[in-house]
Scaffold this motif. Structure first.
Motif, PDB file in Angstrom:
ATOM      1  N   MET A  61      -3.027   7.021 -11.021  1.00 14.42           N
ATOM      2  CA  MET A  61      -4.338   6.959 -10.217  1.00 14.42           C
ATOM      3  C   MET A  61      -5.150   5.872 -10.438  1.00 14.42           C
ATOM      4  O   MET A  61      -5.690   5.109  -9.454  1.00 14.42           O
ATOM      5  CB  MET A  61      -5.008   8.156 -10.342  1.00 14.42           C
ATOM      6  CG  MET A  61      -4.468   9.315 -10.040  1.00 14.42           C
ATOM      7  SD  MET A  61      -4.040   9.400  -8.366  1.00 14.42           S
ATOM      8  CE  MET A  61      -3.260  10.924  -8.215  1.00 14.42           C
ATOM      9  N   LYS A  62      -5.262   5.268 -11.432  1.00 17.88           N
ATOM     10  CA  LYS A  62      -5.964   3.863 -12.010  1.00 17.88           C
ATOM     11  C   LYS A  62      -5.243   2.769 -11.307  1.00 17.88           C
ATOM     12  O   LYS A  62      -5.969   1.934 -10.766  1.00 17.88           O
ATOM     13  CB  LYS A  62      -6.140   3.807 -13.282  1.00 17.88           C
ATOM     14  CG  LYS A  62      -7.186   4.841 -13.858  1.00 17.88           C
ATOM     15  CD  LYS A  62      -7.566   4.497 -15.514  1.00 17.88           C
ATOM     16  CE  LYS A  62      -8.282   5.509 -15.958  1.00 17.88           C
ATOM     17  NZ  LYS A  62      -8.578   5.177 -17.557  1.00 17.88           N
TER      18      LYS A  62
ATOM     19  N   ASP B  85       1.110  -1.038  -0.012  1.00 13.15           N
ATOM     20  CA  ASP B  85       0.023   0.193   0.112  1.00 13.15           C
ATOM     21  C   ASP B  85       0.673   1.234  -0.001  1.00 13.15           C
ATOM     22  O   ASP B  85       0.603   2.194  -0.552  1.00 13.15           O
ATOM     23  CB  ASP B  85      -0.889  -0.013   1.170  1.00 13.15           C
ATOM     24  CG  ASP B  85      -1.761   1.153   1.415  1.00 13.15           C
ATOM     25  OD1 ASP B  85      -2.918   1.278   0.738  1.00 13.15           O
ATOM     26  OD2 ASP B  85      -1.396   2.047   2.219  1.00 13.15           O
ATOM     27  N   GLN B  86       2.067   1.289   0.802  1.00 15.38           N
ATOM     28  CA  GLN B  86       2.730   2.351   0.944  1.00 15.38           C
ATOM     29  C   GLN B  86       3.491   2.791  -0.066  1.00 15.38           C
ATOM     30  O   GLN B  86       3.911   3.850  -0.705  1.00 15.38           O
ATOM     31  CB  GLN B  86       3.321   2.339   2.345  1.00 15.38           C
ATOM     32  CG  GLN B  86       2.806   2.477   3.649  1.00 15.38           C
ATOM     33  CD  GLN B  86       2.051   3.525   3.636  1.00 15.38           C
ATOM     34  OE1 GLN B  86       2.437   4.885   3.779  1.00 15.38           O
ATOM     35  NE2 GLN B  86       0.664   3.391   3.407  1.00 15.38           N
ATOM     36  N   GLN B  87       4.074   1.514  -0.875  1.00 13.36           N
ATOM     37  CA  GLN B  87       5.060   1.598  -2.045  1.00 13.36           C
ATOM     38  C   GLN B  87       4.057   1.969  -3.249  1.00 13.36           C
ATOM     39  O   GLN B  87       4.516   2.928  -4.186  1.00 13.36           O
ATOM     40  CB  GLN B  87       5.665   0.209  -2.364  1.00 13.36           C
ATOM     41  CG  GLN B  87       6.748  -0.196  -1.488  1.00 13.36           C
ATOM     42  CD  GLN B  87       7.108  -1.316  -1.606  1.00 13.36           C
ATOM     43  OE1 GLN B  87       6.844  -2.155  -2.477  1.00 13.36           O
ATOM     44  NE2 GLN B  87       8.425  -1.903  -0.848  1.00 13.36           N
ATOM     45  N   ALA B  88       2.895   1.730  -3.068  1.00 16.35           N
ATOM     46  CA  ALA B  88       2.029   2.155  -4.383  1.00 16.35           C
ATOM     47  C   ALA B  88       1.997   3.769  -4.432  1.00 16.35           C
ATOM     48  O   ALA B  88       1.440   4.094  -5.289  1.00 16.35           O
ATOM     49  CB  ALA B  88       0.660   1.278  -4.436  1.00 16.35           C
ATOM     50  N   ARG B  89       1.909   4.189  -2.910  1.00 16.02           N
ATOM     51  CA  ARG B  89       1.617   5.748  -3.039  1.00 16.02           C
ATOM     52  C   ARG B  89       2.878   6.571  -2.964  1.00 16.02           C
ATOM     53  O   ARG B  89       2.705   7.823  -3.252  1.00 16.02           O
ATOM     54  CB  ARG B  89       0.830   5.831  -1.473  1.00 16.02           C
ATOM     55  CG  ARG B  89      -0.390   5.610  -1.555  1.00 16.02           C
ATOM     56  CD  ARG B  89      -0.963   5.365  -0.254  1.00 16.02           C
ATOM     57  NE  ARG B  89      -2.382   5.534  -0.481  1.00 16.02           N
ATOM     58  CZ  ARG B  89      -3.138   4.500  -0.980  1.00 16.02           C
ATOM     59  NH1 ARG B  89      -2.463   3.226  -1.392  1.00 16.02           N
ATOM     60  NH2 ARG B  89      -4.446   4.425  -1.276  1.00 16.02           N
ATOM     61  N   GLU B  90       3.997   5.957  -3.404  1.00 20.36           N
ATOM     62  CA  GLU B  90       5.008   6.583  -3.701  1.00 20.36           C
ATOM     63  C   GLU B  90       4.980   7.406  -4.932  1.00 20.36           C
ATOM     64  O   GLU B  90       4.798   6.985  -6.001  1.00 20.36           O
ATOM     65  CB  GLU B  90       6.490   5.716  -3.768  1.00 20.36           C
ATOM     66  CG  GLU B  90       6.860   5.163  -2.418  1.00 20.36           C
ATOM     67  CD  GLU B  90       7.919   4.440  -2.390  1.00 20.36           C
ATOM     68  OE1 GLU B  90       8.495   4.254  -3.519  1.00 20.36           O
ATOM     69  OE2 GLU B  90       8.148   3.725  -1.318  1.00 20.36           O
ATOM     70  N   GLY B  91       5.351   8.665  -4.897  1.00 24.28           N
ATOM     71  CA  GLY B  91       5.010   9.611  -5.915  1.00 24.28           C
ATOM     72  C   GLY B  91       3.711  10.117  -6.316  1.00 24.28           C
ATOM     73  O   GLY B  91       3.280  10.636  -7.157  1.00 24.28           O
ATOM     74  N   PHE B  92       2.548   9.982  -5.163  1.00 22.21           N
ATOM     75  CA  PHE B  92       1.545  10.412  -5.568  1.00 22.21           C
ATOM     76  C   PHE B  92       1.151  11.792  -5.457  1.00 22.21           C
ATOM     77  O   PHE B  92       0.462  12.240  -6.408  1.00 22.21           O
ATOM     78  CB  PHE B  92       0.685   9.689  -3.925  1.00 22.21           C
ATOM     79  CG  PHE B  92      -0.739  10.485  -3.953  1.00 22.21           C
ATOM     80  CD1 PHE B  92      -1.674   9.602  -4.648  1.00 22.21           C
ATOM     81  CD2 PHE B  92      -1.190  11.507  -3.457  1.00 22.21           C
ATOM     82  CE1 PHE B  92      -3.092  10.092  -4.729  1.00 22.21           C
ATOM     83  CE2 PHE B  92      -2.437  11.967  -3.242  1.00 22.21           C
ATOM     84  CZ  PHE B  92      -3.492  11.387  -3.939  1.00 22.21           C
TER      85      PHE B  92
ATOM     86  N   ALA C 125      -0.384  16.089  -8.912  1.00 25.61           N
ATOM     87  CA  ALA C 125      -0.470  17.385  -9.417  1.00 25.61           C
ATOM     88  C   ALA C 125      -0.254  17.384 -11.008  1.00 25.61           C
ATOM     89  O   ALA C 125      -0.712  18.438 -11.742  1.00 25.61           O
ATOM     90  CB  ALA C 125       0.962  18.056  -9.027  1.00 25.61           C
ATOM     91  N   ALA C 126       0.062  16.388 -11.389  1.00 30.82           N
ATOM     92  CA  ALA C 126       0.313  16.374 -12.994  1.00 30.82           C
ATOM     93  C   ALA C 126      -1.075  15.623 -13.801  1.00 30.82           C
ATOM     94  O   ALA C 126      -1.206  15.291 -14.866  1.00 30.82           O
ATOM     95  CB  ALA C 126       1.269  15.300 -13.439  1.00 30.82           C
ATOM     96  N   GLN C 127      -1.970  15.264 -12.711  1.00 33.79           N
ATOM     97  CA  GLN C 127      -3.220  14.782 -13.061  1.00 33.79           C
ATOM     98  C   GLN C 127      -2.908  13.539 -13.764  1.00 33.79           C
ATOM     99  O   GLN C 127      -3.347  13.093 -14.756  1.00 33.79           O
ATOM    100  CB  GLN C 127      -4.174  15.779 -13.771  1.00 33.79           C
ATOM    101  CG  GLN C 127      -4.587  16.716 -13.057  1.00 33.79           C
ATOM    102  CD  GLN C 127      -5.384  17.646 -13.783  1.00 33.79           C
ATOM    103  OE1 GLN C 127      -5.537  17.677 -15.111  1.00 33.79           O
ATOM    104  NE2 GLN C 127      -5.857  18.889 -13.264  1.00 33.79           N
TER     105      GLN C 127
END
Length: 108
Positions: free
Chosen positions: A57-58, A38-45, A50-52
């Motif tokens: 996100m998908k 979960d946390q790795q998937a959020r890296e760079g969120f 900001a870049a949409q």
């Protein structure tokens, strides 16, 4: 004596022997692994938001859905994990997975 609302979330073990009998190291390991994913998937969120970046996100939502499904299976089978079962880091992992779940029903 455990008479606080926090007991509902973290559980309460009587004696050390009681706590040890209720331990589930396999469940704890799985929760920690799901949390790490979960946390790795959020890296760079932040940058992706900001870049949409809809691809990011998908991918994030798809992973959240898979982890949410597994958490639901765990909760259905064993109930909410307690500190006595999975230590505080295991309870924290479950809580974070629940927060990131796309399933509103699970959050209530």
């Amino acid at each position: 004596m455990c008479a606080t609302v926090a007991w509902i979330l973290v559980g309460c073990a009587g004696s050390p022997e009681e706590a040890e009998r209720g331990r589930d190291s396999t469940l704890r390991a799985e929760l920690l692994e799901l949390y790490e994913e979960d946390q790795q998937a959020r890296e760079g969120f932040g940058a992706a938001a900001a870049a949409q970046d809809t691809v990011f996100m998908k991918r994030l939502m798809a992973g959240d859905s898979v982890r949410s499904t597994r958490l639901h299976e765990i909760l259905t089978a064993t109930g909410w994990p307690t500190v006595a079962q999975v230590d505080s880091d295991g309870v924290h992992a479950a809580w974070m997975l629940l927060q990131h779940s796309p399933s509103v029903e699970m959050q209530f």
